[in-house]
Motif scaffolding. Structure first.
Motif, PDB file in Angstrom:
ATOM      1  N   TYR A  76       0.824  -1.208   0.000  1.00  0.00           N
ATOM      2  CA  TYR A  76       0.000   0.000   0.000  1.00  0.00           C
ATOM      3  C   TYR A  76       0.862   1.264   0.000  1.00  0.00           C
ATOM      4  N   SER A  77       1.990   1.220   0.695  1.00  0.00           N
ATOM      5  CA  SER A  77       2.889   2.381   0.711  1.00  0.00           C
ATOM      6  C   SER A  77       3.487   2.627  -0.667  1.00  0.00           C
ATOM      7  N   LEU A  78       3.878   1.545  -1.329  1.00  0.00           N
ATOM      8  CA  LEU A  78       4.453   1.701  -2.667  1.00  0.00           C
ATOM      9  C   LEU A  78       3.405   2.164  -3.677  1.00  0.00           C
ATOM     10  N   LEU A  79       2.166   1.660  -3.544  1.00  0.00           N
ATOM     11  CA  LEU A  79       1.097   2.130  -4.424  1.00  0.00           C
ATOM     12  C   LEU A  79       0.839   3.623  -4.222  1.00  0.00           C
ATOM     13  N   THR A  80       0.864   4.056  -2.965  1.00  0.00           N
ATOM     14  CA  THR A  80       0.682   5.477  -2.670  1.00  0.00           C
ATOM     15  C   THR A  80       1.836   6.299  -3.230  1.00  0.00           C
ATOM     16  N   ALA A  81       3.062   5.793  -3.050  1.00  0.00           N
ATOM     17  CA  ALA A  81       4.230   6.499  -3.584  1.00  0.00           C
ATOM     18  C   ALA A  81       4.173   6.568  -5.113  1.00  0.00           C
ATOM     19  N   PHE A  82       3.720   5.491  -5.739  1.00  0.00           N
ATOM     20  CA  PHE A  82       3.595   5.468  -7.194  1.00  0.00           C
ATOM     21  C   PHE A  82       2.568   6.493  -7.669  1.00  0.00           C
ATOM     22  N   SER A  83       1.455   6.593  -6.945  1.00  0.00           N
ATOM     23  CA  SER A  83       0.433   7.589  -7.300  1.00  0.00           C
ATOM     24  C   SER A  83       0.997   9.001  -7.184  1.00  0.00           C
ATOM     25  N   GLY A  84       1.723   9.253  -6.102  1.00  0.00           N
ATOM     26  CA  GLY A  84       2.343  10.568  -5.941  1.00  0.00           C
ATOM     27  C   GLY A  84       3.388  10.849  -6.997  1.00  0.00           C
ATOM     28  N   ALA A  85       4.158   9.814  -7.381  1.00  0.00           N
ATOM     29  CA  ALA A  85       5.194   9.995  -8.401  1.00  0.00           C
ATOM     30  C   ALA A  85       4.583  10.342  -9.754  1.00  0.00           C
ATOM     31  N   ASN A  86       3.413   9.786 -10.051  1.00  0.00           N
ATOM     32  CA  ASN A  86       2.719  10.135 -11.291  1.00  0.00           C
ATOM     33  C   ASN A  86       2.385  11.620 -11.328  1.00  0.00           C
ATOM     34  N   ILE A  87       1.826  12.112 -10.221  1.00  0.00           N
ATOM     35  CA  ILE A  87       1.468  13.533 -10.159  1.00  0.00           C
ATOM     36  C   ILE A  87       2.717  14.412 -10.242  1.00  0.00           C
ATOM     37  N   LEU A  88       3.778  14.003  -9.560  1.00  0.00           N
ATOM     38  CA  LEU A  88       5.026  14.767  -9.617  1.00  0.00           C
ATOM     39  C   LEU A  88       5.551  14.886 -11.038  1.00  0.00           C
ATOM     40  N   LEU A  89       5.517  13.772 -11.762  1.00  0.00           N
ATOM     41  CA  LEU A  89       6.022  13.791 -13.133  1.00  0.00           C
ATOM     42  C   LEU A  89       5.193  14.723 -14.009  1.00  0.00           C
ATOM     43  N   ILE A  90       3.884  14.662 -13.856  1.00  0.00           N
ATOM     44  CA  ILE A  90       3.022  15.532 -14.663  1.00  0.00           C
ATOM     45  C   ILE A  90       3.271  16.999 -14.315  1.00  0.00           C
ATOM     46  N   ILE A  91       3.471  17.292 -13.033  1.00  0.00           N
ATOM     47  CA  ILE A  91       3.738  18.675 -12.615  1.00  0.00           C
ATOM     48  C   ILE A  91       5.004  19.203 -13.281  1.00  0.00           C
ATOM     49  N   HIS A  92       6.087  18.431 -13.224  1.00  0.00           N
ATOM     50  CA  HIS A  92       7.352  18.898 -13.798  1.00  0.00           C
ATOM     51  C   HIS A  92       7.326  18.845 -15.323  1.00  0.00           C
ATOM     52  N   TRP A  93       6.584  17.901 -15.873  1.00  0.00           N
ATOM     53  CA  TRP A  93       6.534  17.713 -17.320  1.00  0.00           C
ATOM     54  C   TRP A  93       5.749  18.837 -17.993  1.00  0.00           C
ATOM     55  N   SER A  94       4.673  19.266 -17.365  1.00  0.00           N
ATOM     56  CA  SER A  94       3.769  20.228 -18.000  1.00  0.00           C
ATOM     57  C   SER A  94       4.179  21.677 -17.770  1.00  0.00           C
ATOM     58  N   ARG A  95       5.142  21.913 -16.878  1.00  0.00           N
ATOM     59  CA  ARG A  95       5.551  23.294 -16.581  1.00  0.00           C
ATOM     60  C   ARG A  95       6.813  23.656 -17.334  1.00  0.00           C
ATOM     61  N   GLY A  96       6.817  24.837 -17.930  1.00  0.00           N
ATOM     62  CA  GLY A  96       7.999  25.307 -18.632  1.00  0.00           C
ATOM     63  C   GLY A  96       9.025  25.867 -17.663  1.00  0.00           C
ATOM     64  N   PRO A  97      10.191  26.290 -18.182  1.00  0.00           N
ATOM     65  CA  PRO A  97      11.242  26.839 -17.320  1.00  0.00           C
ATOM     66  C   PRO A  97      10.796  28.068 -16.533  1.00  0.00           C
ATOM     67  N   ASP A  98       9.869  28.867 -17.112  1.00  0.00           N
ATOM     68  CA  ASP A  98       9.420  30.067 -16.416  1.00  0.00           C
ATOM     69  C   ASP A  98       8.491  29.756 -15.254  1.00  0.00           C
ATOM     70  N   GLU A  99       8.013  28.514 -15.163  1.00  0.00           N
ATOM     71  CA  GLU A  99       7.125  28.107 -14.076  1.00  0.00           C
ATOM     72  C   GLU A  99       7.812  27.127 -13.131  1.00  0.00           C
ATOM     73  N   ALA A 100       9.132  27.105 -13.149  1.00  0.00           N
ATOM     74  CA  ALA A 100       9.872  26.127 -12.354  1.00  0.00           C
ATOM     75  C   ALA A 100       9.613  26.302 -10.857  1.00  0.00           C
ATOM     76  N   ASP A 101       9.585  27.545 -10.373  1.00  0.00           N
ATOM     77  CA  ASP A 101       9.357  27.774  -8.941  1.00  0.00           C
ATOM     78  C   ASP A 101       7.965  27.325  -8.513  1.00  0.00           C
ATOM     79  N   ARG A 102       6.979  27.635  -9.349  1.00  0.00           N
ATOM     80  CA  ARG A 102       5.615  27.211  -9.031  1.00  0.00           C
ATOM     81  C   ARG A 102       5.502  25.696  -9.042  1.00  0.00           C
ATOM     82  N   ALA A 103       6.135  25.047 -10.021  1.00  0.00           N
ATOM     83  CA  ALA A 103       6.122  23.593 -10.084  1.00  0.00           C
ATOM     84  C   ALA A 103       6.793  22.989  -8.852  1.00  0.00           C
ATOM     85  N   ALA A 104       7.890  23.620  -8.397  1.00  0.00           N
ATOM     86  CA  ALA A 104       8.596  23.114  -7.211  1.00  0.00           C
ATOM     87  C   ALA A 104       7.705  23.192  -5.973  1.00  0.00           C
TER      88      ALA A 104
END
Length: 419
Positions: A76-104
């Motif tokens: 269950y912990s790994l499934l939760t971590a995997f779900s969070g990792a998906n969101i993290l990837l989308i956050i960093h993937w969809s934000r350009g360099p000018d939105e790096a601070d907001r993405a962080a």
């Protein structure tokens, strides 16, 4: 989860581990690349999910720890971590360099929430009691057990929330992009929707247990199949944009190489190769294009003293008579002036004298030597600026086949024969 040998989990897990191995060197070279880090985190958690969900792995964890169902909070912990990792990837993937601070900032919040859920899952397991080992149906078997019930519901709620957020982010982003990225986002969204179907089946099976009904197969059979399918679909979605981007770049490089060949042939005699970087059948297309453009710049530099602005103006007038775009007209004029200069250069160069780039060191300024934007050379009549940007060179290379350029080349050759 009914696979007794775990092959349905170990095979894709091993495949993902191989992919992760190819990403580790890049992460070692660029440890500050947040997108690359997110990709590696996602791959790591997905590998952990696949290996931990296999029945042999769960049985081994329970046996080694001596605690019945000790593997459950790990899964269950790994499934939760995997779900969070998906969101993290989308956050960093969809934000350009000018939105790096907001993405962080959003990434830190996502990480904090994911960590809190993982801690809560493990605390609830320690508070609960699971004396009977259940390798495939723990969700329904302990659906009414205090603390274990809350643990199960918490991980499912976290999984559902991640699916909803991921679907929303991908669907919104897909409206703004095109091509391979849009197709990839559509697949990722479909993967999230399948994950939500998995959650619906799990909740339905647990609810049936609370109503004293047996719908366990919804959880143990159909939900598990949906989980595997969603992982496959979402994985293809993440890979497709990267693969299509690489193939498109590869195709563009080869097209550029072949489109520049006519210009290279036009200047071939004026070139000087001290080192042939593109030798050998295994040479990459990037090196081939670099060598070709270097040769072209060398050739243009060699014939540049013979570029005549009057020839270019005449070519401009002739090209404007045809229905062409402004870029094509300029490219034809440049190509005509260059073709005329090549013929004049061949006629006037002293026998045995090196008029290439190597022979002009000391005669040409640094900008000319490096092929940077600006005038290549000037003659006594005017200053001519020929394109040295790849797109400009490609247009000029295409223009060499036009009737205007042929007429200027033939006129220069005829003048040469009369001398």
């Amino acid at each position: 989860m009914n696979d007794p040998h775990g092959l349905a989990f170990y095979v894709p897990g091993t495949f993902l581990a191989l992919i992760l191995g190819t990403r580790i060197p890049a992460l070692w070279r660029h440890p500050q690349d947040r997108l690359l880090r997110s990709v590696c985190v996602l791959l790591t958690t997905s590998i952990g999910v696949f290996f931990s969900c296999a029945v042999p792995t769960m049985a081994a964890v329970n046996r080694l720890t001596g605690v019945p169902n000790a593997a459950a909070p790990i899964v269950y912990s790994l499934l939760t971590a995997f779900s969070g990792a998906n969101i993290l990837l989308i956050i960093h993937w969809s934000r350009g360099p000018d939105e790096a601070d907001r993405a962080a900032r959003w990434a830190r919040r996502c990480t904090a929430v994911t960590a809190a859920v993982i801690v809560a899952v493990n605390v609830l397991f320690l508070l609960g009691d699971t004396p009977v080992e259940r390798l495939t149906d723990l969700d329904t078997y302990y659906a009414s057990t205090p603390f274990i019930r809350e643990m199960i519901l918490l991980y499912l709620l976290a999984h559902t929330t991640a699916g909803v957020i991921g679907s929303f982010l991908c669907a919104r982003w897909a409206r703004e992009v095109h091509g391979g990225l849009k197709a990839g986002l559509a697949l990722i969204t479909l993967g999230y929707l399948l994950n939500l179907s998995y959650d619906v089946l799990k909740f339905s099976a647990i609810g049936a247990r609370w109503a004293h009904r047996d719908w366990d197969q919804l959880s143990t059979r159909y939900a598990a199949a949906l989980a595997s399918l969603s992982a496959l679909v979402a994985g293809l979605g993440f890979v497709l944009p990267l693969l299509s981007q690489r193939l498109a770049a590869y195709w563009d490089m080869w097209r550029r190489f072949y489109e520049l060949r006519p210009l290279w042939r036009e200047l071939r005699e004026a070139m000087h190769r001290s080192i042939d970087l593109a030798a050998g059948p295994c040479t990459s297309i990037e090196i081939r294009v670099t060598q070709l453009e270097s040769d072209i710049h060398d050739g243009i530099l060699a014939v540049s003293p013979h570029l005549d602005a009057r020839q270019r103006e005449r070519a401009l007038e002739e090209a404007r008579r045809s229905s062409r775009s402004a870029d094509d007209v300029v490219a034809i004029a440049d190509a005509a002036a260059l073709a005329h200069a090549v013929v004049v250069w061949g006629r006037e160069r002293p026998a045995g004298k090196d008029t290439s780039l190597a022979g002009q060191v000391g005669q040409v300024g640094p900008a000319g030597l490096l092929g940077l934007p600006g005038p290549f050379r000037q003659n006594h009549r005017s200053v001519l600026t020929l394109p040295d940007h790849p797109a400009g060179l490609v247009r000029m290379s295409r223009a060499l086949s036009s009737d205007v350029v042929k007429s200027f080349r033939d006129a220069a050759a005829l003048e040469d024969s009369r001398r």
